[in-house]
Design an enzyme around this catalytic site. Structure first.
Site, PDB file in Angstrom:
ATOM      1  N   GLY A  36      13.014  -2.692  -4.041  1.00 11.49           N
ATOM      2  CA  GLY A  36      13.262  -4.085  -4.395  1.00 11.49           C
ATOM      3  C   GLY A  36      12.274  -5.106  -3.862  1.00 11.49           C
ATOM      4  O   GLY A  36      12.626  -6.267  -3.661  1.00 11.49           O
ATOM      5  N   ASN A  52       9.786  -6.401  -5.528  1.00 10.16           N
ATOM      6  CA  ASN A  52       9.610  -7.423  -6.582  1.00 10.16           C
ATOM      7  C   ASN A  52      10.830  -8.329  -6.678  1.00 10.16           C
ATOM      8  O   ASN A  52      10.694  -9.533  -6.923  1.00 10.16           O
ATOM      9  CB  ASN A  52       9.301  -6.761  -7.927  1.00 10.16           C
ATOM     10  CG  ASN A  52       7.839  -6.387  -8.034  1.00 10.16           C
ATOM     11  OD1 ASN A  52       6.982  -7.257  -8.162  1.00 10.16           O
ATOM     12  ND2 ASN A  52       7.537  -5.102  -7.951  1.00 10.16           N
ATOM     13  N   ARG A  66      15.696   3.769 -15.199  1.00 13.45           N
ATOM     14  CA  ARG A  66      16.341   4.391 -16.364  1.00 13.45           C
ATOM     15  C   ARG A  66      15.666   3.865 -17.613  1.00 13.45           C
ATOM     16  O   ARG A  66      15.386   2.662 -17.710  1.00 13.45           O
ATOM     17  CB  ARG A  66      17.842   4.035 -16.446  1.00 13.45           C
ATOM     18  CG  ARG A  66      18.669   4.352 -15.238  1.00 13.45           C
ATOM     19  CD  ARG A  66      18.697   5.793 -14.854  1.00 13.45           C
ATOM     20  NE  ARG A  66      19.254   6.680 -15.872  1.00 13.45           N
ATOM     21  CZ  ARG A  66      19.250   8.012 -15.775  1.00 13.45           C
ATOM     22  NH1 ARG A  66      18.696   8.597 -14.729  1.00 13.45           N
ATOM     23  NH2 ARG A  66      19.778   8.743 -16.726  1.00 13.45           N
ATOM     24  N   ASN A  81       9.668  -6.831 -17.994  1.00 15.32           N
ATOM     25  CA  ASN A  81       9.421  -5.715 -17.082  1.00 15.32           C
ATOM     26  C   ASN A  81       8.111  -5.970 -16.347  1.00 15.32           C
ATOM     27  O   ASN A  81       7.213  -6.632 -16.869  1.00 15.32           O
ATOM     28  CB  ASN A  81       9.292  -4.424 -17.900  1.00 15.32           C
ATOM     29  CG  ASN A  81       9.039  -3.199 -17.034  1.00 15.32           C
ATOM     30  OD1 ASN A  81       9.661  -3.020 -15.980  1.00 15.32           O
ATOM     31  ND2 ASN A  81       8.111  -2.358 -17.458  1.00 15.32           N
ATOM     32  N   HIS A 106       5.020  -3.706 -14.680  1.00 14.47           N
ATOM     33  CA  HIS A 106       4.486  -2.340 -14.701  1.00 14.47           C
ATOM     34  C   HIS A 106       3.197  -2.311 -13.874  1.00 14.47           C
ATOM     35  O   HIS A 106       2.350  -3.201 -14.022  1.00 14.47           O
ATOM     36  CB  HIS A 106       4.209  -1.915 -16.148  1.00 14.47           C
ATOM     37  CG  HIS A 106       3.657  -0.534 -16.240  1.00 14.47           C
ATOM     38  ND1 HIS A 106       4.446   0.583 -16.084  1.00 14.47           N
ATOM     39  CD2 HIS A 106       2.397  -0.077 -16.440  1.00 14.47           C
ATOM     40  CE1 HIS A 106       3.695   1.666 -16.184  1.00 14.47           C
ATOM     41  NE2 HIS A 106       2.447   1.292 -16.399  1.00 14.47           N
ATOM     42  N   GLN A 138      -0.277  -8.192  -5.751  1.00 18.71           N
ATOM     43  CA  GLN A 138      -0.440  -9.005  -6.964  1.00 18.71           C
ATOM     44  C   GLN A 138       0.834  -9.027  -7.805  1.00 18.71           C
ATOM     45  O   GLN A 138       1.142 -10.026  -8.462  1.00 18.71           O
ATOM     46  CB  GLN A 138      -1.621  -8.494  -7.793  1.00 18.71           C
ATOM     47  CG  GLN A 138      -2.951  -8.620  -7.076  1.00 18.71           C
ATOM     48  CD  GLN A 138      -3.222 -10.040  -6.611  1.00 18.71           C
ATOM     49  OE1 GLN A 138      -3.037 -10.998  -7.357  1.00 18.71           O
ATOM     50  NE2 GLN A 138      -3.641 -10.185  -5.361  1.00 18.71           N
ATOM     51  N   GLU A 139       1.585  -7.912  -7.803  1.00 23.02           N
ATOM     52  CA  GLU A 139       2.865  -7.903  -8.533  1.00 23.02           C
ATOM     53  C   GLU A 139       3.756  -9.037  -8.032  1.00 23.02           C
ATOM     54  O   GLU A 139       4.444  -9.702  -8.812  1.00 23.02           O
ATOM     55  CB  GLU A 139       3.587  -6.565  -8.331  1.00 23.02           C
ATOM     56  CG  GLU A 139       2.901  -5.384  -8.999  1.00 23.02           C
ATOM     57  CD  GLU A 139       3.711  -4.094  -8.882  1.00 23.02           C
ATOM     58  OE1 GLU A 139       4.948  -4.142  -8.938  1.00 23.02           O
ATOM     59  OE2 GLU A 139       3.077  -3.029  -8.732  1.00 23.02           O
TER      60      GLU A 139
HETATM   61  C1  GRF Z   1       6.731  -1.581  -8.846  1.00 24.10           C
HETATM   62  O1  GRF Z   1       5.484  -0.991  -8.642  1.00 24.10           O
HETATM   63  C2  GRF Z   1       6.891  -1.970 -10.282  1.00 24.10           C
HETATM   64  O2  GRF Z   1       5.690  -2.368 -10.880  1.00 24.10           O
HETATM   65  C3  GRF Z   1       7.384  -0.701 -10.919  1.00 24.10           C
HETATM   66  O3  GRF Z   1       8.239  -0.128  -9.962  1.00 24.10           O
HETATM   67  C4  GRF Z   1       7.869  -0.564  -8.662  1.00 24.10           C
HETATM   68  C5  GRF Z   1       9.080  -1.194  -8.061  1.00 24.10           C
HETATM   69  O4  GRF Z   1       8.844  -1.584  -6.721  1.00 24.10           O
HETATM   70  N1  GRF Z   1       8.029  -0.961 -12.191  1.00 24.10           N
HETATM   71  P1  GRF Z   1       9.901  -2.508  -5.997  1.00 24.10           P
HETATM   72  O5  GRF Z   1      11.244  -1.793  -6.058  1.00 24.10           O
HETATM   73  O6  GRF Z   1       9.930  -3.820  -6.688  1.00 24.10           O
HETATM   74  O7  GRF Z   1       9.399  -2.628  -4.576  1.00 24.10           O
END
Ligand code: GRF
Length: 215
Positions: A14, A16, A93, A109, A111, A175-176
């Protein structure tokens, strides 16, 4: 003005989700996390939500006879919480065409690659094996095909000599955590219009949507 109500779907650590929670801690941010929903009761993301005083729901996929029943239960939770935008954040999922259509243009989403390169899993390993000089992340609207859909925000990072998966994934993850709140902001401010397969950004002469590690 009322803030856009987010439902964040998680399965794991979690980070993000945390980036969205932290962004929304600023009252000027135009969205708030209304519900964190996990298919896994042990997901650390749920603890992050609880620590922030955010409502949580656990809908275990194994507790339902089939995918439609699972997805309808998730949708009921999201709608009961008044969610207007669903954010996938490490939700492990695959979603059915029914769910994707139900939440059409209300489902995004993140990615860990510069799509359309490297859809699917193990993106950092595959980037290293391919020898690309740049890698990154993409926030996109979800369509029926996996890791496909109109692109909202991308951020690129260099691949450096000596990188391993750990180093590269950490550089991308940083960066995410910038890209996801930015994408939510663009939607919440009504600045991201879907036209066919593209997102057209409005209200900015220098689009902020190509995040760059140097900026
Ligand atoms: C992230 O790398 C995201 O891009 C991918 O799954 C990972 C989730 O990481 N879809 P987190 O649970 O947000 O730390």
């Amino acid at each position: 003005m009322a803030r856009l109500r987010l439902g964040v779907l998680v399965s794991g650590r979690g980070s993000n989700l945390q980036a969205l929670i932290d962004a929304a801690a600023d009252p000027a941010f135009p969205a708030e996390v209304a519900l964190v929903l996990s298919n896994k009761p042990e997901a650390y993301a749920l603890e992050r939500a609880r620590a922030a005083g955010i409502a949580t729901a656990v809908v275990p996929h194994k507790g339902f006879p089939d995918k439609p029943a699972f997805e309808q239960a998730m949708t009921a939770e999201l709608e009961a919480a008044g969610v207007r935008l669903v954010c996938l954040a490490g939700f492990m999922r695959l979603l059915s065409p029914w769910f994707v259509r139900h939440w059409h243009d209300r489902l995004i989403n993140i990615h860990p690659s510069l799509l359309p390169s490297f859809p699917g899993l193990d993106t950092h390993r595959r980037a290293l094996e391919t020898g690309v000089r740049f890698h990154g992340c993409t926030v996109h609207y979800v369509r029926e095909a996996m890791d496909d859909g109109p692109i909202l925000v991308q951020a690129a990072v260099p691949v450096l000599p000596g990188d391993d998966e750990h180093a590269l994934s950490a550089r991308v993850l940083e960066q995410e955590h910038r890209a996801y709140p930015l994408a939510v902001r663009l939607i919440a401010e009504g600045r991201a219009r879907v036209e066919g397969n593209l997102v057209v950004l409005e209200g900015t002469s220098a689009p902020p949507a190509a995040l760059n590690p140097a900026d």
